[in-house]
Scaffold this motif. Structure first.
Motif, PDB file in Angstrom:
ATOM      1  N   ASP A  75       0.824  -1.220   0.000  1.00 36.52           N
ATOM      2  CA  ASP A  75       0.000   0.000   0.000  1.00 36.52           C
ATOM      3  C   ASP A  75       0.857   1.269   0.000  1.00 36.52           C
ATOM      4  O   ASP A  75       0.571   2.249   0.699  1.00 36.52           O
ATOM      5  CB  ASP A  75      -0.945   0.005   1.204  1.00 36.52           C
ATOM      6  N   PHE A  76       1.900   1.262  -0.811  1.00 40.36           N
ATOM      7  CA  PHE A  76       2.817   2.397  -0.909  1.00 40.36           C
ATOM      8  C   PHE A  76       2.077   3.696  -1.199  1.00 40.36           C
ATOM      9  O   PHE A  76       2.366   4.740  -0.605  1.00 40.36           O
ATOM     10  CB  PHE A  76       3.843   2.137  -2.012  1.00 40.36           C
ATOM     11  N   TRP A  77       1.107   3.667  -2.110  1.00 40.41           N
ATOM     12  CA  TRP A  77       0.457   4.891  -2.578  1.00 40.41           C
ATOM     13  C   TRP A  77      -0.439   5.526  -1.519  1.00 40.41           C
ATOM     14  O   TRP A  77      -0.719   6.727  -1.569  1.00 40.41           O
ATOM     15  CB  TRP A  77      -0.351   4.601  -3.847  1.00 40.41           C
ATOM     16  N   VAL A  78      -0.848   4.736  -0.526  1.00 37.85           N
ATOM     17  CA  VAL A  78      -1.685   5.288   0.542  1.00 37.85           C
ATOM     18  C   VAL A  78      -0.869   6.197   1.451  1.00 37.85           C
ATOM     19  O   VAL A  78      -1.408   7.118   2.074  1.00 37.85           O
ATOM     20  CB  VAL A  78      -2.330   4.150   1.371  1.00 37.85           C
ATOM     21  N   GLY A  79       0.441   5.958   1.503  1.00 40.02           N
ATOM     22  CA  GLY A  79       1.282   6.687   2.442  1.00 40.02           C
ATOM     23  C   GLY A  79       1.843   8.005   1.947  1.00 40.02           C
ATOM     24  O   GLY A  79       2.576   8.676   2.672  1.00 40.02           O
ATOM     25  N   LEU A  80       1.524   8.410   0.719  1.00 40.35           N
ATOM     26  CA  LEU A  80       2.070   9.665   0.202  1.00 40.35           C
ATOM     27  C   LEU A  80       1.497  10.872   0.935  1.00 40.35           C
ATOM     28  O   LEU A  80       0.354  10.860   1.386  1.00 40.35           O
ATOM     29  CB  LEU A  80       1.771   9.804  -1.295  1.00 40.35           C
ATOM     30  N   GLN A  81       2.310  11.923   1.025  1.00 44.19           N
ATOM     31  CA  GLN A  81       1.844  13.167   1.608  1.00 44.19           C
ATOM     32  C   GLN A  81       1.187  14.032   0.525  1.00 44.19           C
ATOM     33  O   GLN A  81       1.564  13.965  -0.644  1.00 44.19           O
ATOM     34  CB  GLN A  81       3.015  13.943   2.228  1.00 44.19           C
ATOM     35  N   PRO A  82       0.210  14.848   0.878  1.00 42.15           N
ATOM     36  CA  PRO A  82      -0.392  15.754  -0.110  1.00 42.15           C
ATOM     37  C   PRO A  82       0.556  16.914  -0.415  1.00 42.15           C
ATOM     38  O   PRO A  82       1.304  17.356   0.467  1.00 42.15           O
ATOM     39  CB  PRO A  82      -1.659  16.255   0.580  1.00 42.15           C
ATOM     40  N   ASP A 114      -3.339  -3.505  -1.638  1.00 43.66           N
ATOM     41  CA  ASP A 114      -4.512  -3.229  -2.460  1.00 43.66           C
ATOM     42  C   ASP A 114      -4.118  -2.886  -3.898  1.00 43.66           C
ATOM     43  O   ASP A 114      -2.972  -2.537  -4.186  1.00 43.66           O
ATOM     44  CB  ASP A 114      -5.311  -2.062  -1.872  1.00 43.66           C
ATOM     45  N   THR A 115      -5.097  -2.941  -4.776  1.00 41.18           N
ATOM     46  CA  THR A 115      -4.867  -2.500  -6.154  1.00 41.18           C
ATOM     47  C   THR A 115      -4.556  -1.004  -6.166  1.00 41.18           C
ATOM     48  O   THR A 115      -4.850  -0.280  -5.209  1.00 41.18           O
ATOM     49  CB  THR A 115      -6.104  -2.754  -7.028  1.00 41.18           C
ATOM     50  N   VAL A 116      -3.961  -0.548  -7.255  1.00 43.30           N
ATOM     51  CA  VAL A 116      -3.668   0.880  -7.402  1.00 43.30           C
ATOM     52  C   VAL A 116      -4.945   1.700  -7.255  1.00 43.30           C
ATOM     53  O   VAL A 116      -4.952   2.748  -6.587  1.00 43.30           O
ATOM     54  CB  VAL A 116      -3.004   1.154  -8.766  1.00 43.30           C
ATOM     55  N   GLN A 121      -8.068   5.478  -4.104  1.00 42.56           N
ATOM     56  CA  GLN A 121      -9.360   5.846  -3.517  1.00 42.56           C
ATOM     57  C   GLN A 121      -9.240   6.061  -2.013  1.00 42.56           C
ATOM     58  O   GLN A 121      -9.799   7.022  -1.469  1.00 42.56           O
ATOM     59  CB  GLN A 121     -10.394   4.747  -3.810  1.00 42.56           C
ATOM     60  N   ARG A 122      -8.499   5.185  -1.350  1.00 42.25           N
ATOM     61  CA  ARG A 122      -8.311   5.318   0.098  1.00 42.25           C
ATOM     62  C   ARG A 122      -7.594   6.630   0.425  1.00 42.25           C
ATOM     63  O   ARG A 122      -7.961   7.339   1.364  1.00 42.25           O
ATOM     64  CB  ARG A 122      -7.512   4.128   0.638  1.00 42.25           C
ATOM     65  N   TRP A 123      -6.555   6.936  -0.355  1.00 46.23           N
ATOM     66  CA  TRP A 123      -5.795   8.163  -0.119  1.00 46.23           C
ATOM     67  C   TRP A 123      -6.681   9.402  -0.291  1.00 46.23           C
ATOM     68  O   TRP A 123      -6.665  10.310   0.547  1.00 46.23           O
ATOM     69  CB  TRP A 123      -4.606   8.220  -1.069  1.00 46.23           C
ATOM     70  N   LEU A 124      -7.443   9.439  -1.364  1.00 44.16           N
ATOM     71  CA  LEU A 124      -8.322  10.576  -1.619  1.00 44.16           C
ATOM     72  C   LEU A 124      -9.384  10.709  -0.538  1.00 44.16           C
ATOM     73  O   LEU A 124      -9.708  11.821  -0.102  1.00 44.16           O
ATOM     74  CB  LEU A 124      -8.967  10.441  -2.999  1.00 44.16           C
ATOM     75  N   HIS A 125      -9.922   9.575  -0.102  1.00 41.87           N
ATOM     76  CA  HIS A 125     -10.922   9.611   0.966  1.00 41.87           C
ATOM     77  C   HIS A 125     -10.310  10.175   2.249  1.00 41.87           C
ATOM     78  O   HIS A 125     -10.934  10.996   2.944  1.00 41.87           O
ATOM     79  CB  HIS A 125     -11.476   8.209   1.220  1.00 41.87           C
ATOM     80  N   GLU A 126      -9.082   9.755   2.573  1.00 40.62           N
ATOM     81  CA  GLU A 126      -8.411  10.255   3.771  1.00 40.62           C
ATOM     82  C   GLU A 126      -8.127  11.755   3.679  1.00 40.62           C
ATOM     83  O   GLU A 126      -8.083  12.445   4.697  1.00 40.62           O
ATOM     84  CB  GLU A 126      -7.104   9.491   3.998  1.00 40.62           C
ATOM     85  N   GLN A 127      -7.957  12.244   2.449  1.00 47.20           N
ATOM     86  CA  GLN A 127      -7.704  13.673   2.248  1.00 47.20           C
ATOM     87  C   GLN A 127      -8.983  14.503   2.238  1.00 47.20           C
ATOM     88  O   GLN A 127      -8.920  15.736   2.195  1.00 47.20           O
ATOM     89  CB  GLN A 127      -6.936  13.901   0.937  1.00 47.20           C
ATOM     90  N   GLY A 128     -10.140  13.833   2.244  1.00 45.86           N
ATOM     91  CA  GLY A 128     -11.386  14.578   2.356  1.00 45.86           C
ATOM     92  C   GLY A 128     -12.315  14.509   1.160  1.00 45.86           C
ATOM     93  O   GLY A 128     -13.272  15.282   1.085  1.00 45.86           O
ATOM     94  N   PHE A 129     -12.065  13.565   0.237  1.00 48.75           N
ATOM     95  CA  PHE A 129     -12.943  13.444  -0.943  1.00 48.75           C
ATOM     96  C   PHE A 129     -13.722  12.138  -0.834  1.00 48.75           C
ATOM     97  O   PHE A 129     -13.165  11.041  -0.925  1.00 48.75           O
ATOM     98  CB  PHE A 129     -12.118  13.457  -2.230  1.00 48.75           C
ATOM     99  N   ASP A 130     -15.033  12.248  -0.662  1.00 49.06           N
ATOM    100  CA  ASP A 130     -15.891  11.084  -0.484  1.00 49.06           C
ATOM    101  C   ASP A 130     -16.198  10.424  -1.826  1.00 49.06           C
ATOM    102  O   ASP A 130     -16.467  11.096  -2.816  1.00 49.06           O
ATOM    103  CB  ASP A 130     -17.191  11.515   0.204  1.00 49.06           C
TER     104      ASP A 130
END
Length: 228
Positions: A75-82, A114-116, A121-130
């Motif tokens: 899940d590398f992509w989930v850990g990126l900073q905005p 997870d898949t890319v 999707q998880r990253w965007l949701h954590e940043q505030g996009f439902d």
């Protein structure tokens, strides 16, 4: 009419560059800056073609090792900073206000976990996009998203912006630093709009959406942004 807007993720919303450099530093230590054209071990100009080829092979091996480390990170992509901690939430607010149909585009490498698409999707949701709509593309960006019938596209790659402009009627906005005068001049000459960061791009889209029923305002905005 609801505008259909697409955003690249890395380089526009997510800070992949820093994550890549951190992975490189973990593998090889801090990047050393050497004087251009000098060989540390010889103390003189690197004029040898063999030396140049060795440098290229060494760089390619390092790059391959970094990408393998990324690929092996769950899940590398989930850990990126905005890039901008408020941008995704601001985008979500504008989407609701103007009733935009928003798509997020990415060509990310598959990693463990997870898949890319799910990671993004998880990253965007954590940043505030439902409920983000994430599209994982390959090959030509224009050919991949042509059927989406986009009105606007925001990306950090001039190549992708040109591709979109050539394969659709979408107005592209290239996120590029004001200091990159060459890219600014070249993209504007091709009718591609520019913005210095994602915040500026959202201001442009907000203005364009509000001015849909005012052609003269849109024309003025196009001149300011760089659209033909």
């Amino acid at each position: 009419m609801s505008l259909r807007v697409a955003f690249d993720v890395d380089g526009v919303l997510a800070d992949f560059t820093t994550a890549y450099r951190e992975a490189e530093a973990r593998l090889f230590g801090p990047v050393k800056t050497e004087t251009a054209g000098q060989c540390e071990d010889e103390g003189g100009p690197c004029a040898s073609a063999d030396s140049a080829r060795r440098d290229v092979r060494h760089t390619n091996r390092k790059r391959a090792a970094v990408w393998e480390a990324i690929r092996s990170t769950p899940d590398f992509w989930v850990g990126l900073q905005p890039i901008d901690p408020n941008a995704v939430r601001q985008l979500y607010t504008l989407m609701l206000e103007h009733r935009w149909e928003v798509f997020f585009l990415t060509q990310r490498l598959e990693t463990l976990g997870d898949t890319v698409q799910r990671q993004t999707q998880r990253w965007l949701h954590e940043q505030g996009f439902d409920m983000p709509s994430v599209i994982v593309t390959s090959g030509s960006r224009g050919a991949s998203v042509g059927p989406l019938c986009l009105h606007y596209y925001v990306g950090d790659s001039a190549t992708n912006c040109v591709d979109l402009a050539s394969n659709s009627r979408a107005h592209s906005i290239l996120v590029v630093s004001d200091e990159d005068e060459t890219t600014l001049a070249n993209t504007r000459r091709m009718g591609i709009g520019t913005a210095r960061n994602i915040e500026a791009a959202l201001v442009i889209l907000d203005s364009a959406s509000a001015a849909q029923s005012q052609p003269h305002v849109l024309q003025h905005l196009a001149r300011l942004v760089g659209w033909k």
